[in-house]
Design a protein around this motif. Structure first.
Motif, PDB file in Angstrom:
ATOM      1  N   THR A 274      22.168  63.193 -47.313  1.00 19.85           N
ATOM      2  CA  THR A 274      23.253  62.572 -46.548  1.00 19.85           C
ATOM      3  C   THR A 274      23.321  61.076 -46.817  1.00 19.85           C
ATOM      4  O   THR A 274      24.404  60.516 -47.048  1.00 19.85           O
ATOM      5  N   LEU A 275      22.160  60.414 -46.789  1.00 16.32           N
ATOM      6  CA  LEU A 275      22.109  58.970 -47.006  1.00 16.32           C
ATOM      7  C   LEU A 275      22.532  58.613 -48.426  1.00 16.32           C
ATOM      8  O   LEU A 275      23.186  57.589 -48.648  1.00 16.32           O
ATOM      9  N   THR A 276      22.166  59.447 -49.390  1.00 10.26           N
ATOM     10  CA  THR A 276      22.587  59.218 -50.777  1.00 10.26           C
ATOM     11  C   THR A 276      24.106  59.308 -50.899  1.00 10.26           C
ATOM     12  O   THR A 276      24.731  58.522 -51.610  1.00 10.26           O
ATOM     13  N   GLY A 277      24.692  60.257 -50.182  1.00  9.86           N
ATOM     14  CA  GLY A 277      26.151  60.383 -50.171  1.00  9.86           C
ATOM     15  C   GLY A 277      26.826  59.159 -49.586  1.00  9.86           C
ATOM     16  O   GLY A 277      27.856  58.689 -50.091  1.00  9.86           O
ATOM     17  N   PHE A 278      26.233  58.611 -48.522  1.00  4.15           N
ATOM     18  CA  PHE A 278      26.771  57.392 -47.923  1.00  4.15           C
ATOM     19  C   PHE A 278      26.741  56.237 -48.917  1.00  4.15           C
ATOM     20  O   PHE A 278      27.656  55.412 -48.981  1.00  4.15           O
ATOM     21  N   ALA A 279      25.660  56.153 -49.695  1.00  2.00           N
ATOM     22  CA  ALA A 279      25.467  55.032 -50.612  1.00  2.00           C
ATOM     23  C   ALA A 279      26.450  55.051 -51.774  1.00  2.00           C
ATOM     24  O   ALA A 279      26.708  54.021 -52.395  1.00  2.00           O
ATOM     25  N   THR A 280      26.990  56.231 -52.085  1.00  6.07           N
ATOM     26  CA  THR A 280      27.886  56.345 -53.249  1.00  6.07           C
ATOM     27  C   THR A 280      29.357  56.386 -52.868  1.00  6.07           C
ATOM     28  O   THR A 280      30.220  56.253 -53.733  1.00  6.07           O
ATOM     29  N   TYR A 281      29.665  56.558 -51.562  1.00  2.30           N
ATOM     30  CA  TYR A 281      31.073  56.620 -51.145  1.00  2.30           C
ATOM     31  C   TYR A 281      31.554  55.210 -50.804  1.00  2.30           C
ATOM     32  O   TYR A 281      30.935  54.505 -50.003  1.00  2.30           O
ATOM     33  N   ILE A 282      32.633  54.788 -51.422  1.00  2.00           N
ATOM     34  CA  ILE A 282      33.155  53.442 -51.196  1.00  2.00           C
ATOM     35  C   ILE A 282      34.591  53.546 -50.698  1.00  2.00           C
ATOM     36  O   ILE A 282      35.475  54.053 -51.397  1.00  2.00           O
ATOM     37  N   LEU A 299      41.767  47.190 -56.626  1.00  6.92           N
ATOM     38  CA  LEU A 299      43.031  47.932 -56.489  1.00  6.92           C
ATOM     39  C   LEU A 299      44.216  46.978 -56.382  1.00  6.92           C
ATOM     40  O   LEU A 299      45.305  47.268 -56.896  1.00  6.92           O
ATOM     41  N   LYS A 300      44.010  45.830 -55.726  1.00  7.57           N
ATOM     42  CA  LYS A 300      45.070  44.830 -55.633  1.00  7.57           C
ATOM     43  C   LYS A 300      45.387  44.232 -56.997  1.00  7.57           C
ATOM     44  O   LYS A 300      46.503  43.768 -57.241  1.00  7.57           O
ATOM     45  N   LEU A 301      44.378  44.213 -57.886  1.00 11.94           N
ATOM     46  CA  LEU A 301      44.564  43.693 -59.244  1.00 11.94           C
ATOM     47  C   LEU A 301      45.044  44.782 -60.200  1.00 11.94           C
ATOM     48  O   LEU A 301      44.970  44.617 -61.424  1.00 11.94           O
ATOM     49  N   ASN A 302      45.471  45.906 -59.620  1.00 13.03           N
ATOM     50  CA  ASN A 302      46.019  47.039 -60.384  1.00 13.03           C
ATOM     51  C   ASN A 302      44.994  47.690 -61.312  1.00 13.03           C
ATOM     52  O   ASN A 302      45.359  48.219 -62.378  1.00 13.03           O
ATOM     53  N   MET A 303      43.727  47.644 -60.930  1.00  9.75           N
ATOM     54  CA  MET A 303      42.709  48.368 -61.683  1.00  9.75           C
ATOM     55  C   MET A 303      42.793  49.852 -61.346  1.00  9.75           C
ATOM     56  O   MET A 303      43.355  50.240 -60.323  1.00  9.75           O
ATOM     57  N   THR A 304      42.217  50.666 -62.220  1.00  9.07           N
ATOM     58  CA  THR A 304      42.134  52.096 -61.907  1.00  9.07           C
ATOM     59  C   THR A 304      41.129  52.301 -60.789  1.00  9.07           C
ATOM     60  O   THR A 304      40.322  51.414 -60.493  1.00  9.07           O
ATOM     61  N   GLU A 305      41.164  53.471 -60.175  1.00  4.86           N
ATOM     62  CA  GLU A 305      40.239  53.792 -59.082  1.00  4.86           C
ATOM     63  C   GLU A 305      38.782  53.616 -59.517  1.00  4.86           C
ATOM     64  O   GLU A 305      37.967  53.017 -58.807  1.00  4.86           O
ATOM     65  N   VAL A 306      38.470  54.117 -60.723  1.00  5.44           N
ATOM     66  CA  VAL A 306      37.088  54.044 -61.219  1.00  5.44           C
ATOM     67  C   VAL A 306      36.672  52.607 -61.489  1.00  5.44           C
ATOM     68  O   VAL A 306      35.578  52.176 -61.120  1.00  5.44           O
ATOM     69  N   MET A 307      37.555  51.838 -62.137  1.00  5.02           N
ATOM     70  CA  MET A 307      37.241  50.437 -62.434  1.00  5.02           C
ATOM     71  C   MET A 307      37.067  49.625 -61.150  1.00  5.02           C
ATOM     72  O   MET A 307      36.159  48.798 -61.043  1.00  5.02           O
ATOM     73  N   ALA A 308      37.945  49.861 -60.173  1.00  5.55           N
ATOM     74  CA  ALA A 308      37.858  49.139 -58.895  1.00  5.55           C
ATOM     75  C   ALA A 308      36.554  49.483 -58.182  1.00  5.55           C
ATOM     76  O   ALA A 308      35.904  48.608 -57.587  1.00  5.55           O
ATOM     77  N   GLU A 309      36.167  50.750 -58.258  1.00  4.04           N
ATOM     78  CA  GLU A 309      34.917  51.176 -57.626  1.00  4.04           C
ATOM     79  C   GLU A 309      33.715  50.543 -58.309  1.00  4.04           C
ATOM     80  O   GLU A 309      32.774  50.091 -57.647  1.00  4.04           O
ATOM     81  N   ASN A 310      33.732  50.501 -59.636  1.00  3.43           N
ATOM     82  CA  ASN A 310      32.640  49.865 -60.380  1.00  3.43           C
ATOM     83  C   ASN A 310      32.551  48.375 -60.072  1.00  3.43           C
ATOM     84  O   ASN A 310      31.453  47.819 -59.973  1.00  3.43           O
ATOM     85  N   LEU A 311      33.714  47.747 -59.914  1.00  9.81           N
ATOM     86  CA  LEU A 311      33.734  46.332 -59.537  1.00  9.81           C
ATOM     87  C   LEU A 311      33.064  46.141 -58.182  1.00  9.81           C
ATOM     88  O   LEU A 311      32.243  45.230 -57.994  1.00  9.81           O
ATOM     89  N   GLY A 312      33.418  47.024 -57.223  1.00 14.67           N
ATOM     90  CA  GLY A 312      32.821  46.939 -55.890  1.00 14.67           C
ATOM     91  C   GLY A 312      31.323  47.122 -55.914  1.00 14.67           C
ATOM     92  O   GLY A 312      30.582  46.371 -55.264  1.00 14.67           O
TER      93      GLY A 312
END
Length: 442
Positions: A274-282, A299-312
């Motif tokens: 459960t905790l691992t799932g929390f750590a990976t959900y953004i 996302l505001k900079l028009n990145m893809t979902e994956v790129m925005a997530e990696n940035l985060g």
């Protein structure tokens, strides 16, 4: 009746000039005796008062925007009460039951005060909330929390009076982090914030038994929420290796030993999953977390979902390492608490707004370390302290700076937190660089 040539006097025989002198002296006395606490109480209390008045005049509409989703009223408390009614299968349900078993020992005791088992599922937390006198149990729990909170304030401020005994507790209890999030959801983070605030103060007490209780309280906080284990770095920084060893032992007792009673090995595996799932959900909507804010920015900079997530994720780990580094550089205790608390509040991707109550420790240390009069400080320090008292007041009040998510912007409360962290990163780095340059010249 006034006669020509006679001084104008009041009924006490003082001339107007003497009265003006007394009034000027009184104003100067008030000005010279203003403290940081006074500024904090004036701004925070004033904002909260205006909010309550405005809410009453608008038929309660302010609460619709400010308070967390009312459909989940007291949900965090009763989710765990429901889980405690059947601890054998609780962890297999995953998401709602994300606390270590030590925390569920407390909830089991609370559940036993008014035992109830839903015939269908422990996930139906509203059935538990609405059962018989279960809300009375919740009120009792909150009363205990408030009593501990008042005791905590007394430990930090030995003074008595209306300002310390009434105003400060009242302003904090009705603030956004307390009332509109922690108490509204019934999350245990408020209790944890109070316990580690006491522990932080007692770790430096001369009394040996208070120092030992501080270790136990830190371990209990880790047993409740796990993440407060980060406070163990305080003892590492001070090289108190024996205390570090005892803290690890206490941590094993509070975090791992309760699995022998609740959950067992299978429960431990389910909790880890459960905790691992929390750590990976953004969630880009959770701009109270650094990774959520990073994804929102992507996302505001028009990145893809994956790129925005990696940035985060990237920004989040840089933030974590930066806060650890700042903690070891920091000289003031309230700075140390700020950087460690920032990790608790902003690093965990699954955190909600109620974790802002953890900043209680930072506020109390800030007020305690700056109890003197503002008039006694140099100009630069005056500006610094007044700015921070305003930032803390904005944080611990009704969130008037809220810029609603529907406009795609972040909440003002979180902006205040990030601004405070940024200012103190600059201050700590500046002091560190100055010290290094001075040593080099010497």
């Amino acid at each position: 009746m006034l006669y020509k040539g006679r001084k104008c006097e009041n009924n006490k025989g003082m001339s107007n000039k003497e009265m003006r002198t007394i009034m000027i002296n009184s104003k100067n006395n008030i000005k010279n005796n203003i403290k940081i606490l006074d500024i904090f109480l004036f701004i925070s209390g004033g904002i909260s008062f205006l909010f309550l008045v405005g809410n009453a005049m608008n038929g309660g509409k302010f609460f619709d925007e400010l308070v967390m989703d009312s459909t989940f009223l007291f949900s965090d408390f009763f989710y765990h009460i429901a889980g405690s009614s059947n601890t054998a299968i609780m962890y297999s349900y995953g998401d709602p039951y994300s606390f270590p078993p030590f925390c569920y020992l407390m909830y089991t005791v609370l559940w036993s005060l008014n035992p109830y088992k839903d015939s269908e599922s422990i996930l139906y937390w509203k059935n538990y909330r609405d059962y018989d006198n279960m809300l009375v149990v919740f009120v009792m729990y909150n009363i205990i929390c408030i009593i501990l909170f008042l005791y905590c304030l007394k430990q930090y401020f030995k003074k008595s009076g209306f300002k310390y005994d009434v105003l400060l507790p009242m302003v904090l209890v009705i603030s956004y982090p307390f009332m509109c999030t922690s108490i509204q959801r019934g999350n245990v983070c408020l209790l944890v914030a109070i316990l580690f605030s006491i522990a932080w103060l007692w770790k430096d007490e001369e009394s040996i038994w208070k120092q030992e209780i501080a270790l136990i309280l830190f371990a209990c906080c880790a047993g409740f929420k796990l993440y407060p284990a980060i406070f163990g770095l305080v003892y590492v920084k001070r090289k108190h290796w024996k205390k570090v060893g005892r803290l690890i032992v206490y941590g094993i007792i509070t975090v791992f030993a309760p699995f022998l009673i609740i959950g067992g090995p299978e429960g431990a595996k389910n909790l880890l999953k459960t905790l691992t799932g929390f750590a990976t959900y953004i969630d880009p909507g959770r701009t109270n977390t650094v990774c959520g804010m990073g994804k929102w920015l992507g996302l505001k900079l028009n990145m893809t979902e994956v790129m925005a997530e990696n940035l985060g994720v990237g920004i989040n780990y840089i933030f974590f390492l930066g806060m650890i580094l700042m903690f070891f550089f920091a000289k003031k205790k309230w700075h140390e608490a700020l950087f460690l608390t920032a990790i608790l509040v902003h690093f965990i991707p699954s955190n909600y707004e109620y974790t802002s109550s953890y900043y209680l420790l930072v506020l109390l240390l800030f007020l305690k370390e700056n109890e003197g009069r503002i008039a006694d400080k140099c100009l630069r320090e005056k500006v610094y302290l007044i700015c921070h008292s305003i930032l803390f007041a904005l944080l611990f009040s009704a969130d008037f700076l809220m810029i609603y998510y529907r406009y795609g912007l972040i909440s003002g409360m979180f902006t205040v937190m990030y601004v405070m962290i940024a200012i103190n990163i600059v201050c700590v780095l500046k002091n560190e660089i100055c010290n290094y340059v001075c040593r080099d010249k010497w």
